[in-house]
Design an enzyme around this catalytic site. Structure first.
Site, PDB file in Angstrom:
ATOM      1  N   GLU A 117      -2.858  -2.762   2.136  1.00 63.51           N
ATOM      2  CA  GLU A 117      -4.149  -2.095   2.146  1.00 63.51           C
ATOM      3  C   GLU A 117      -4.022  -0.643   2.628  1.00 63.51           C
ATOM      4  OE1 GLU A 117      -7.942  -1.004   1.942  1.00 63.51           O
ATOM      5  OE2 GLU A 117      -7.408  -3.054   1.401  1.00 63.51           O
ATOM      6  N   THR A 127      -9.156  -1.026  -3.605  1.00 61.97           N
ATOM      7  CA  THR A 127      -8.248  -2.165  -3.745  1.00 61.97           C
ATOM      8  C   THR A 127      -8.339  -2.789  -5.131  1.00 61.97           C
ATOM      9  OG1 THR A 127      -8.299  -2.662  -1.383  1.00 61.97           O
ATOM     10  CG2 THR A 127      -7.707  -4.462  -2.865  1.00 61.97           C
ATOM     11  N   HIS A 169      -7.275  -1.743   7.660  1.00 57.77           N
ATOM     12  CA  HIS A 169      -8.626  -1.464   7.175  1.00 57.77           C
ATOM     13  C   HIS A 169      -9.531  -1.384   8.394  1.00 57.77           C
ATOM     14  CE1 HIS A 169     -12.436  -1.759   5.104  1.00 57.77           C
ATOM     15  NE2 HIS A 169     -11.840  -1.822   3.915  1.00 57.77           N
ATOM     16  N   ASP A 208      -2.015  -0.432  -2.297  1.00 59.93           N
ATOM     17  CA  ASP A 208      -3.035  -0.514  -3.344  1.00 59.93           C
ATOM     18  C   ASP A 208      -3.631   0.856  -3.658  1.00 59.93           C
ATOM     19  OD1 ASP A 208      -4.376  -0.258  -0.933  1.00 59.93           O
ATOM     20  OD2 ASP A 208      -5.824  -1.860  -1.313  1.00 59.93           O
ATOM     21  N   HIS A 209      -3.768   1.682  -2.620  1.00 58.76           N
ATOM     22  CA  HIS A 209      -4.294   3.043  -2.786  1.00 58.76           C
ATOM     23  C   HIS A 209      -4.078   3.791  -1.477  1.00 58.76           C
ATOM     24  CE1 HIS A 209      -7.879   2.076  -0.333  1.00 58.76           C
ATOM     25  NE2 HIS A 209      -7.856   0.910  -0.960  1.00 58.76           N
TER      26      HIS A 209
END
Length: 668
Positions: A301, A341, A473, A525-526
């Site tokens: 994440e 995501t 996160h 994911d990013h």
């Protein structure tokens, strides 16, 4: 004139308008100061930012005014000041204040995370209230914020009453014609904005921050609500469909792929790979005889490349990943396709450039697609999706379950679509040592992966596990005592814990009999934050990716420019697999320098990066061409290159065509 616009009976609306415009100005000014280093501050730019913003504020205000205007028109004069009138008026004023104070306060938290006004992400969050409310409660002092919100509302009502505003509206007996005249301007403004003023009219600057500040948050929210999906052919530059497919197919033909449906509008093809490290027939024969390795993919994440020392950072918070960089196939020049995501999941599993609007993971007709899972299935693999929260969030379970993956998640009772036939395994309470709004901590999800891998090993069937982590996160909480940064203090701590958990996972995995025959793919994911000054801030899409424990392949740093969509096709090539493919990704080690590219985008902007040139397609059939200045991550506008433009259009147009025409579906 003013008395006609706001006669006594409409004086509460005048008060509401003053409050709305004043608070909106304060919010815009605060956000302007917050990111003052990134906004253009020339006097003309500042004036245009605030004038445009006020223009959109007035448009937004008109939609708030109309319902109460209609009420004032319809309520007979004899009922003015009645108990019903008083109850409805106070209630409406309270609700109006609640909406504007809540939304304006919320803009600060949204801006902190995304550096944007409300957009489709805020719309999506309305659907997943459990995770969002819990995350807000864990990230912010929610009881205090609610108390402040209610206090603001009550103080405003008290002051309004003291000023005699309520007495004016309850004692006024204006004629029906006067009410129509007072309502008409707001009706006209609302109709003009509804029909002629889309939200992107606020985007007058080349500086993204000035454009965002020129918008009104609430107006942006409802604009996003209406436009969660964008039809590519309606909003973006296009070329003839046949030509678009020809240009895309050329890139695959150069790699030696054989098209199965050569005459059709399709990219379905056969890929016959050999290990690109060597063409030695002995090695090829050995690849054919070894057991197919298990593959565990860890999707991290929000991990930006800048946080790794091995990619130029100096944070010293990723010792494990930096160490693996020297003992893996390490992609140093790889870019995420998007900013969320689900966009990363789309890119990785479908191996496709980003399509405008929401991710395919969240759209209709997103099951029964050709994903990387099909390649694994054809090689005899069992496929599993692991998520530490409830996979109902962001439609993940429907997407993965509907595309052949078994689900392992922290379910809270939400069921899969009845048409989806797949197994679902719960992460039980006794398997959880720490949990926050987004799910169990990374150590817990890895422990579950270990357990399931042990079971799979007993069956002798190779497995492919897609593992989505959550610890990095907000609210950035994790088990205490694991690292030297206290839980909940910020992203740096969450990243260091993420790195720690991977190290712990690999240590345990190395003790297992299945380890020697297992590949670990690790990729983000990013990025942590992709928003910046420019249409697309290129550097803010740079992410880490590596393939660990790959058999018959020396450790290597791959500096080729590439995309998330290329990682698994490159892995398949390294394993020497022959397979049919509907994937856009390619073995990047085969690509020539001039063919190297990366796809980057958000829900509206679609970019193609080649070398240091980037073409960005916009949703008003616009295209901007830039030279990317890597040193300061700026974009310098350069004359349009029509060949580059057509190449960019072809990839995105074909991707959209295949989705809308069901070309991504599995072949019968």
């Amino acid at each position: 004139m003013w008395s006609k616009l706001f006669p006594d009976r409409f004086s509460l609306l005048q008060t509401f308008a003053i409050i709305f415009l004043s608070v909106s100005f304060i919010v815009r000014l605060s956000l302007f100061i917050w990111d003052s280093s990134d906004v253009d501050k020339d006097i003309l730019d500042v004036l245009l930012t605030f004038i445009t913003g006020t223009f959109f504020d007035i448009g937004t205000l008109s939609f708030f005014m109309l319902p109460f205007c209609i009420y004032l028109i319809l309520l007979p004069s004899k009922w003015h000041g009645s108990l019903l009138d008083r109850i409805l008026t106070y209630t409406a004023f309270f609700i109006g204040l609640l909406i504007i104070y809540f939304s304006f306060l919320g803009e600060f938290t949204f801006w902190e995370e995304f550096h944007r006004r409300y957009n489709f992400i805020a719309v999506d969050y309305l659907v997943y209230t459990y995770e969002v409310v819990k995350n807000i409660n864990e990230s912010y002092p929610l009881p205090l914020l609610i108390s402040i919100l209610l206090t603001l509302i009550l103080i405003t009502i008290f002051i309004t009453k003291k000023l005699g505003i309520f007495n004016s509206i309850f004692t006024s007996k204006i004629h029906f014609k006067q009410r129509i005249l007072a309502t008409s301007p707001w009706l006209i403004i609302a109709m003009v904005f509804k029909v002629f003023i889309p939200n992107n009219k606020a985007e007058w600057s080349t500086n993204r921050f000035n454009n965002e500040l020129s918008k009104a948050g609430i107006y942006s929210f409802f604009s996003a609500f209406r436009n969660n999906e964008l039809a590519y052919t309606d909003f973006y530059n296009t070329i003839p469909t046949q030509k678009a497919f020809e240009l895309v197919k050329e890139t695959f033909a150069d790699n030696g792929d054989t098209f199965i449906e050569a005459q059709e509008e399709s990219i379905y093809r056969n890929i016959n790979t050999i290990n690109p490290v060597t063409k030695d027939s002995t090695l090829i024969d050995s690849l054919k005889t070894i057991q197919k390795p298990n593959v565990i993919f860890i999707c991290i994440e929000s991990l930006s490349g800048k946080y790794l020392n091995s990619l130029g950072g100096d944070y010293n918070i990723t010792p494990t990943l930096d160490s693996l960089a020297n003992t893996s196939l390490y992609f140093t020049n790889l870019f995420a396709t998007g900013t969320r995501t689900v966009r990363g999941m789309e890119a990785i599993t479908l191996s496709i450039p980003p399509t405008p609007g929401r991710s395919i993971v969240k759209r209709i007709n997103n099951t029964g697609l050709f994903t990387i899972g099909e390649v694994f299935k054809d090689q005899g693999y069992n496929r599993n999706f692991f998520y530490g929260g409830d996979g109902y969030f962001d439609n993940m379970n429907t997407y993965f379950g509907g595309n052949g993956f078994n689900i392992v998640d922290r379910g809270r009772g939400f069921l899969l679509d009845e048409s989806i036939t797949t197994t679902r395994t719960n992460i039980e309470d006794d398997e959880v040592t720490f949990e926050n709004a987004w799910g169990v901590c990374d150590e817990d999800i890895y422990n579950k992966v270990i357990k399931e891998a042990d079971k799979a090993y007993e069956t002798g069937e190779p497995f492919f596990d897609f593992v989505m982590t959550t610890s990095n996160h907000k609210p950035f909480t994790y088990p205490e005592g694991k690292i030297d940064i206290p839980s909940g203090t910020g992203r740096n701590g969450a990243i260091k814990y993420t790195d720690y958990a991977i190290n712990s996972f690999l240590k345990v995995a190395k003790t297992k009999p299945w380890y020697q025959n297992t590949i670990f793919v690790i990729m983000s994911d990013h990025c942590a934050s992709s928003a910046g000054k420019w249409e697309l801030d290129v550097q803010n899409y740079h992410i880490p990716a590596m393939i660990v424990n790959l058999p018959n392949t020396p450790n290597e740093k791959i500096d080729n420019l590439c995309s998330q969509i290329d990682v698994f096709p490159t892995l398949f090539a390294k394993l020497g697999w022959e397979y049919n493919s509907n994937l856009f990704g390619v073995d990047i080690t085969k690509m020539s320098l001039e063919d190297e590219r990366a796809f980057i985008g958000n829900y509206r902007k679609l970019g193609l990066l080649v070398g240091n040139k980037v073409m960005i397609l916009g949703d008003q059939k616009k295209a901007n061409f830039y030279k990317w200045q890597i040193q300061d991550n700026s974009l310098e506008s350069i004359p349009l290159d029509t060949t580059f433009l057509e190449k960019t259009i072809s990839f995105y147009q074909v991707a959209d065509y295949l989705y809308t025409h069901k070309g991504l579906k599995l072949k019968e």
